[in-house]
Motif scaffolding. Sequence first.
Motif, PDB file in Angstrom:
ATOM      1  N   UNK A   1       0.867  -1.182   0.000  1.00  0.00           N
ATOM      2  CA  UNK A   1       0.000   0.000   0.000  1.00  0.00           C
ATOM      3  C   UNK A   1       0.898   1.224   0.000  1.00  0.00           C
ATOM      4  N   UNK A   2       0.828   1.999  -1.038  1.00  0.00           N
ATOM      5  CA  UNK A   2       1.639   3.220  -1.137  1.00  0.00           C
ATOM      6  C   UNK A   2       0.759   4.421  -0.798  1.00  0.00           C
ATOM      7  N   UNK A   3       0.925   4.958   0.395  1.00  0.00           N
ATOM      8  CA  UNK A   3       0.102   6.092   0.805  1.00  0.00           C
ATOM      9  C   UNK A   3       0.716   7.420   0.378  1.00  0.00           C
ATOM     10  N   UNK A   4       2.036   7.481   0.280  1.00  0.00           N
ATOM     11  CA  UNK A   4       2.702   8.734  -0.070  1.00  0.00           C
ATOM     12  C   UNK A   4       2.627   9.783   1.016  1.00  0.00           C
ATOM     13  N   UNK A   5       2.353   9.352   2.257  1.00  0.00           N
ATOM     14  CA  UNK A   5       2.234  10.290   3.371  1.00  0.00           C
ATOM     15  C   UNK A   5       2.583   9.570   4.661  1.00  0.00           C
ATOM     16  N   UNK A   6       2.874  10.318   5.719  1.00  0.00           N
ATOM     17  CA  UNK A   6       3.123   9.671   7.017  1.00  0.00           C
ATOM     18  C   UNK A   6       1.855   9.032   7.571  1.00  0.00           C
ATOM     19  N   UNK A   7       2.049   7.938   8.299  1.00  0.00           N
ATOM     20  CA  UNK A   7       0.937   7.178   8.866  1.00  0.00           C
ATOM     21  C   UNK A   7       1.206   6.954  10.351  1.00  0.00           C
ATOM     22  N   UNK A   8       0.200   7.203  11.178  1.00  0.00           N
ATOM     23  CA  UNK A   8       0.301   6.897  12.606  1.00  0.00           C
ATOM     24  C   UNK A   8      -0.866   5.999  12.967  1.00  0.00           C
ATOM     25  N   UNK A   9      -0.565   4.859  13.587  1.00  0.00           N
ATOM     26  CA  UNK A   9      -1.585   3.887  13.991  1.00  0.00           C
ATOM     27  C   UNK A   9      -1.599   3.806  15.510  1.00  0.00           C
ATOM     28  N   UNK A  10      -2.787   3.904  16.082  1.00  0.00           N
ATOM     29  CA  UNK A  10      -2.973   3.788  17.529  1.00  0.00           C
ATOM     30  C   UNK A  10      -3.786   2.522  17.781  1.00  0.00           C
ATOM     31  N   UNK A  11      -3.235   1.600  18.559  1.00  0.00           N
ATOM     32  CA  UNK A  11      -3.867   0.294  18.715  1.00  0.00           C
ATOM     33  C   UNK A  11      -3.781  -0.198  20.151  1.00  0.00           C
ATOM     34  N   UNK A  12      -4.909  -0.629  20.699  1.00  0.00           N
ATOM     35  CA  UNK A  12      -4.931  -1.222  22.027  1.00  0.00           C
ATOM     36  C   UNK A  12      -4.589  -2.694  21.973  1.00  0.00           C
TER      37      UNK A  12
ATOM     38  N   UNK B   1      -5.487  -4.837  24.257  1.00  0.00           N
ATOM     39  CA  UNK B   1      -6.594  -5.599  24.822  1.00  0.00           C
ATOM     40  C   UNK B   1      -7.862  -5.403  24.003  1.00  0.00           C
ATOM     41  N   UNK B   2      -7.691  -5.111  22.740  1.00  0.00           N
ATOM     42  CA  UNK B   2      -8.805  -4.917  21.815  1.00  0.00           C
ATOM     43  C   UNK B   2      -9.405  -6.278  21.480  1.00  0.00           C
ATOM     44  N   UNK B   3     -10.648  -6.507  21.904  1.00  0.00           N
ATOM     45  CA  UNK B   3     -11.310  -7.780  21.649  1.00  0.00           C
ATOM     46  C   UNK B   3     -11.950  -7.840  20.272  1.00  0.00           C
ATOM     47  N   UNK B   4     -12.091  -6.694  19.604  1.00  0.00           N
ATOM     48  CA  UNK B   4     -12.746  -6.649  18.294  1.00  0.00           C
ATOM     49  C   UNK B   4     -11.739  -6.708  17.145  1.00  0.00           C
ATOM     50  N   UNK B   5     -10.664  -5.951  17.274  1.00  0.00           N
ATOM     51  CA  UNK B   5      -9.604  -5.951  16.256  1.00  0.00           C
ATOM     52  C   UNK B   5      -8.284  -6.239  16.973  1.00  0.00           C
ATOM     53  N   UNK B   6      -7.833  -7.485  16.976  1.00  0.00           N
ATOM     54  CA  UNK B   6      -6.606  -7.833  17.697  1.00  0.00           C
ATOM     55  C   UNK B   6      -5.423  -6.992  17.232  1.00  0.00           C
ATOM     56  N   UNK B   7      -4.521  -6.702  18.169  1.00  0.00           N
ATOM     57  CA  UNK B   7      -3.386  -5.844  17.815  1.00  0.00           C
ATOM     58  C   UNK B   7      -2.518  -6.483  16.736  1.00  0.00           C
ATOM     59  N   UNK B   8      -2.592  -7.811  16.594  1.00  0.00           N
ATOM     60  CA  UNK B   8      -1.829  -8.468  15.522  1.00  0.00           C
ATOM     61  C   UNK B   8      -2.292  -8.002  14.143  1.00  0.00           C
ATOM     62  N   UNK B   9      -3.545  -7.549  14.065  1.00  0.00           N
ATOM     63  CA  UNK B   9      -4.050  -7.060  12.779  1.00  0.00           C
ATOM     64  C   UNK B   9      -3.361  -5.751  12.398  1.00  0.00           C
ATOM     65  N   UNK B  10      -3.077  -4.911  13.397  1.00  0.00           N
ATOM     66  CA  UNK B  10      -2.333  -3.671  13.140  1.00  0.00           C
ATOM     67  C   UNK B  10      -0.903  -3.990  12.707  1.00  0.00           C
ATOM     68  N   UNK B  11      -0.309  -5.004  13.322  1.00  0.00           N
ATOM     69  CA  UNK B  11       1.034  -5.421  12.920  1.00  0.00           C
ATOM     70  C   UNK B  11       1.027  -5.901  11.468  1.00  0.00           C
ATOM     71  N   UNK B  12      -0.021  -6.617  11.097  1.00  0.00           N
ATOM     72  CA  UNK B  12      -0.140  -7.083   9.717  1.00  0.00           C
ATOM     73  C   UNK B  12      -0.233  -5.909   8.752  1.00  0.00           C
ATOM     74  N   UNK B  13      -1.035  -4.894   9.123  1.00  0.00           N
ATOM     75  CA  UNK B  13      -1.169  -3.717   8.274  1.00  0.00           C
ATOM     76  C   UNK B  13       0.170  -3.045   8.053  1.00  0.00           C
TER      77      UNK B  13
END
Length: 263
Positions: free
Chosen positions: A200-211, A213-225
């Motif tokens: 994914x080429x965004x061409x801009x800075x990206x900041x991700x905030x992830x809990x 203890x997120x029961x809906x979207x596991x933090x491993x999903x953010x790592x995958x992204x």
Amino acid sequence: MNLPVAPEKSTHITVGEGGEARQIALVHRQGRAADSPMLVWLGGYRSDMSGTKALEMERLAGELGLPSLRFDYSGHGVSGGAFRDGTISRWLEEALAVIKAYPARDVILIGSSMGGWIALRALQELRKQSEIAIKGLFLIAPAPDFTHDLIEPALSETERQSLQERGFFEEHSEYSPEPNIFTRDLMEDGFSNRVLTGIIETGCPVHILQGMKDADVPFQHALKLVEFLPADDVVLTLIRDGDHRLSRPQDIERMRAAIIGLI
């Protein structure tokens, strides 16, 4: 101490034609400088623009003199349309229409949960068809491809049968007395809108905030992204005791700091 955001009546734009037309509610606030980047809120599945984080984004924009834009997808909040008609493509169409209705040269997209997926797809479409420049992405517990990666693998046989025979299945919601409803159209359309299929080429800075203890979207999903963003300046902030909402005062302060960093 933070003061409440002054209430402002929403306005509407029409998206779609004929039987597909729906009234999309939005709140746009002008900035003090014409060339300031506009902060755009993209909410999550079954959330609306009156939530804590959306209002805090607007508050921050006001403090900094920036324009801001928040809206409700069809079937959400005070927008028209039926929730069951919703798909990623439909809600993406609405997001693009709202952004183009209040054009700014520079935009920072702020996506929460499903809004993170919409933000990534909106960025892809705007880079192809618009003069609008995306100057930053701030993603809160982002859920790109959640229909394919998170929901489908966990379906029970009963839910699969309901999808096949009834065209939808229901799931208990932790945030509402009404169950979550996932339709066959949403699932199939989600597959065609996947973004975690290549770089994914965004061409801009990206900041991700992830809990973590997120029961809906596991933090491993953010790592995958993050793995699909090798060419960008990406910051991933993991909050050890953070849940999916990330609406506590300390989470809001992290959100504000991250947005300021992107500006």
